[in-house]
Design an enzyme around this catalytic site. Sequence first.
Site, short mmCIF file in Angstrom:
data_model
loop_
_atom_site.label_atom_id
_atom_site.label_comp_id
_atom_site.label_asym_id
_atom_site.label_seq_id
_atom_site.Cartn_x
_atom_site.Cartn_y
_atom_site.Cartn_z
N GLU A 113 0.85 -1.20 0.00
CA GLU A 113 0.00 0.00 0.00
C GLU A 113 0.88 1.24 0.00
OE1 GLU A 113 -1.93 -0.37 3.76
OE2 GLU A 113 -2.83 -2.29 3.26
N LYS A 115 2.42 4.47 1.41
CA LYS A 115 2.53 4.95 2.79
C LYS A 115 2.19 6.43 2.78
CE LYS A 115 5.19 4.94 7.01
NZ LYS A 115 4.76 6.26 7.43
N ASP A 117 1.42 10.22 3.81
CA ASP A 117 2.10 11.12 4.74
C ASP A 117 1.05 12.04 5.37
OD1 ASP A 117 4.20 12.04 6.10
OD2 ASP A 117 5.17 13.08 4.43
N TYR A 229 -7.01 1.70 5.85
CA TYR A 229 -6.05 0.68 5.42
C TYR A 229 -5.97 -0.56 6.30
CZ TYR A 229 -3.04 3.52 8.51
OH TYR A 229 -2.53 4.23 9.55
N LYS A 317 10.80 3.09 2.65
CA LYS A 317 10.69 4.51 2.35
C LYS A 317 11.40 4.87 1.05
CE LYS A 317 9.02 6.26 6.40
NZ LYS A 317 9.74 7.26 7.14
N CYS A 411 17.54 47.66 6.91
CA CYS A 411 16.65 46.97 5.98
C CYS A 411 17.22 47.06 4.56
CB CYS A 411 15.26 47.61 6.03
SG CYS A 411 14.17 47.04 4.71
N CYS A 414 14.82 49.50 2.34
CA CYS A 414 14.66 50.94 2.57
C CYS A 414 15.76 51.56 3.42
CB CYS A 414 13.30 51.22 3.20
SG CYS A 414 13.21 50.63 4.89
N CYS A 429 11.86 45.13 9.89
CA CYS A 429 12.05 46.52 9.47
C CYS A 429 10.85 47.32 9.99
CB CYS A 429 12.10 46.61 7.95
SG CYS A 429 11.90 48.30 7.36
N CYS A 434 8.36 51.44 4.10
CA CYS A 434 9.20 50.49 3.38
C CYS A 434 8.42 49.91 2.20
CB CYS A 434 9.65 49.38 4.32
SG CYS A 434 10.62 48.11 3.51
S1 IVH Z 1 -0.39 0.18 8.74
C1 IVH Z 1 1.05 -2.09 12.31
N1 IVH Z 1 -0.64 1.25 6.37
O1 IVH Z 1 2.47 4.89 9.06
C2 IVH Z 1 0.83 -1.35 11.06
N2 IVH Z 1 0.26 2.56 8.12
O2 IVH Z 1 4.33 3.77 11.22
C3 IVH Z 1 0.26 -0.05 11.33
N3 IVH Z 1 0.78 4.86 7.44
O3 IVH Z 1 1.46 6.80 11.39
C4 IVH Z 1 0.16 0.87 10.24
N4 IVH Z 1 0.18 4.66 5.36
O4 IVH Z 1 -0.49 6.40 9.85
C5 IVH Z 1 -0.24 1.43 7.65
N5 IVH Z 1 -0.91 2.10 4.22
C6 IVH Z 1 -0.56 2.26 5.50
C7 IVH Z 1 -0.04 3.49 5.95
C8 IVH Z 1 0.34 3.60 7.27
C9 IVH Z 1 0.66 5.48 6.27
C10 IVH Z 1 1.30 5.48 8.66
C11 IVH Z 1 0.41 5.36 9.83
C12 IVH Z 1 1.33 5.48 11.01
C13 IVH Z 1 2.62 5.04 10.45
C14 IVH Z 1 2.99 3.73 11.04
#
Ligand code: IVH
Length: 669
Positions: A113, A115, A117, A229, A317, A411, A414, A429, A434
């Site tokens: 999936e 990840k 942010d 998720y 990551k 500044c 000015c 300033c 200005c």
């Molecule tokens: S599963 C035990 N799935 O990642 C597994 N987490 O470190 C728990 N996050 O802040 C998380 N996308 O919000 C999972 N597709 C995803 C995710 C996800 C982002 C974030 C989650 C948490 C951090 C976990």
Amino acid sequence: MNKQQAQKRIEQLQEQIRYHNYRYYVLDEPIISDAEYDRLFQELQQLEEQYPQLITPDSPTQRVGAPPREELGTVEHTVPMLSLQSVYEEEDFRHFLQTVTDETGDDVSFVAEPKYDGLAVELIYRDGVLQVASTRGDGWVGEDITDNVRTIRTVPLRLIKAEGAPPVPPLLEIRSEVFMPVAAFHQLNRQREAQGQSPFANPRNAAAGSVRQLDSTITAARPLDMYAYAVGRVEGHAFSNEWEVLQTLPQWGLKVDDRNTLCASAQECLDYYQQLAQQREDLPYEIDGVVFKVNDFALQQALGSRTRSPRWAVAYKFAARQATTTIKDIIVSVGRTGALTPVAMLEPVQISGVTVSRASLHNQDEIDRKDIRIGDTVLVERAGDVIPYVVKVIPEQRDGTQQQFRIPDKCPVCGTEVLRTEDDPIVRCPNIDCPAQIEGRIEHFASRRGLDIDGLGEKLIAQLVEIGLVERLPDLYDLTQDQLAGLERLADKSAQNLLDALKASKKTTLPRFLYALGIFQVGEHIAHLLAEHFGNLPAIMDASYDELVAIHEIGPEIATSVRRFFDAPQNRQVVAELLERGIQIEQAQPTAATLAGVSFVFTGALKEFSRDQARQAVEQRGGRVTSSVSRNTDYVVVGSNPGSKYDAARELGVNILDEEAFKRLLTEV
Ligand code: IVH
């Protein structure tokens, strides 16, 4: 490294991580990248693994997130919300896959999936109705954000059952991510900047800040979205794997990403990762990697968990959006509010498809803390599509030609001497004229709490400044019907309305006028204090620093700012010209000296007056306040919990007043 050295390093790392946790979780204002943070964290984890006897219960490794914010209520997670182990290198990811297959056999499959942010949110549905929403908090206890989450349109308040779907279970805990789509984030920031509010650093902070509001109407106005998720506790339905969860949730009305996929081999996992990495810049939301989870719940159970994270999942990551380059120069830009911001001019460098040639250095403290010099080789990061920043200097690259930088005392736009205060790392300033600030100054001057010039909005101001009709504040009062009538988008009638509003604004009060001048740190309240204390404008303009700090509630910072403002000849000139244009400052009615020569002593707490207000009320009327009771005391005013002065007054036969009687005395003429 011996044990002693390890201990020292562990303490250092703990302290740094604590500080960065605070910036990230409490302030929503991180100053290092996630990758940098992960490096510190992993170093600490490794050292603690090597020396388990050095692990302390308060070590940041011993908990998942941040403590919940107290003002929001708390919610316990029945199934802890764990974190994920992060890996950055393919080798480490392969190692994860290998460990899993070693324990479970070769035919294990993984759910992959994006990840997201954003921030993790748990939703609890009872009988299909959303009951509670909470943040992750420390993993066991999170913050209650139910009211806020209820305002997110994609979070169903009641689940549905699609045709052919299993019935909605009586208890369903959903794990989800709440985030702000990138386009909406940019739009929100543009709006904020137009309103003089500081923009959010990135979509994640914007989402976190929005969800952790105490006032849910603010959250409601923020463009948030969510993806579900995973599940926590479920009663009345048995899932046997992650994929089944992802297939079922949408049939109950929950939003699930269709970029999720099922990978049957290591190669499929790696392909998916590559594919998503390539799409990253084009996705409508921010992601920072791929989450891989062992699909089968029985296998997950067999693998188990560490303290903070499951052994059956990993976050692989993406490479941080970083690059090294050199600082060619540092310039200072002056914002609409007069803030001087140092900006590094970089040797242009490509970071994930975007050419980066400038980076904000924020302020002098930041430059000093990171020891950034002109000519330095630096690591630059572009996080979340916002102005890039310097992560750190690479000191090994120095050749002795690097030069330290200090924000100038004048500044750059000015030439006015800048204002530095101890509390605020930002240099400003103070010149009302200005050119860099003129639009911001006019907006403030014309604002509702200022001179309240109706119809003089941001766009019109920009237009007036652009075509040169207004260069300085007094120019506003020289505008004519002819000049305005020629303006785009300003009908005759609104031109006349604006002239009327300008005329009406000329009659004002001292506090409003002071506020409208936009003296740094002089808001409405301080403007009132100054007006009350000095009574007229010339007295304030000429008040010495000592006279200013002697006023209760006015400290050295405000006194310096007021002094600096009126010391600048341009500012005095602008004030003079405004008065010449006919601004009339209504004289407040002086209070009659009804208590001339009368002496007061106060004891105990009054309900409607602070001690200072009570003293001021007496002194404005010509009376005196002393600290001890004698036969010459005229009145002793007694509040709740009076002290020995009350007894003294009774003994000496001095008049005793309660608060009501004191108030009556003040209103007598
Ligand atoms: S599963 C035990 N799935 O990642 C597994 N987490 O470190 C728990 N996050 O802040 C998380 N996308 O919000 C999972 N597709 C995803 C995710 C996800 C982002 C974030 C989650 C948490 C951090 C976990």
